[in-house]
Design a protein around this motif. Structure first.
Motif: not given
Length: 226
Positions: A83, A86-88, A92-93, A95, A124, A128, A131
């Motif tokens: 995660i 992938e967030v980076r 992603a704002d 989830l 996560a 971010n 997030v």
């Protein structure tokens, strides 16, 4: 632009020929959010049950942002190591997470699964710090109905998940426990006791939509009827 990432198992990736609840939520947000948004993630396919591989693009309605991070047979156990990166990578704002059935069925008990939830959230947030994370508990399915020991683990995990979300929630990076869809009946809302049919897709999408509306003021209440 607000970037949503779906993180889930077979209920979220869906299989060939389906709309998926991802599509149902996209329809809802198109009509209610009023600002630019998209779906992000490293995967786009559905699961092909004939080949038992995530290789199908045969969506019932392919005209929507199909990106996601979901996989047939995957759980917190599988997604936690992925995660952060992938967030980076996809910036992603928000989830939207539906996991746990696979973990409790094959990999980890309730306490170990909750440990993975905590590690997932930490990773996560490292990627971010702002997030937002909305998490659905494990839904009642045919195995829960038939296996008392499994049902006990599901109930225990869902209790732990609620406590973890409440304990780790913070203004900068809010967490949201999505109430289970109501009503939701695996006899009527799935095609095999677990995986959502058309009404089930709407009910899962509605659960996330209504929770984000009530908890974060994001979008409006879900209007489509199952």
């Amino acid at each position: 632009m607000l970037r949503f990432m779906f993180v889930g198992d077979s209920m979220t990736i869906g299989s060939a020929g389906e709309h998926t609840w991802r599509y149902r939520l996209w329809q809802h947000l198109c009509g209610s959010y009023g600002r630019p948004f998209t779906f992000v993630g490293p995967r786009e396919t559905l699961h092909d049950r004939m080949t038992d591989a995530p290789t199908s693009y045969a969506y019932a309605e392919p005209g929507f942002p199909r990106a996601h991070l979901a996989g047939w047979g995957e759980g917190w156990h599988h997604m936690t190591p992925l995660i952060g990166a992938e967030v980076r990578a996809h910036r992603a704002d928000v989830l939207l997470v539906s996991l746990g059935l696979i973990d409790l069925g094959f990999y980890t008990n309730a306490e170990q699964t909750d440990d993975n939830v905590r590690a997932f959230l930490a990773a996560a947030r490292e990627a971010n710090p702002r997030v937002h994370v909305a998490v659905l508990p494990v839904l009642h399915n045919i195995r829960v109905d038939a296996d008392p020991a499994f049902a006990e683990q599901v109930d225990h995990f869902n209790e732990l998940l609620a406590k973890t979300v409440a304990a780790l929630d913070e203004p900068r990076s809010p967490l949201l426990l999505v109430p289970a869809p109501a009503p939701y009946d695996f006899h009527a809302d799935t095609y095999d006791g677990t995986h959502p049919n058309e009404s089930g897709e709407h009910r899962v999408a509605a659960a996330f939509a209504d929770a984000m509306d009530e908890g974060w003021g994001l979008g409006g209440p879900y209007a489509a009827q199952p």
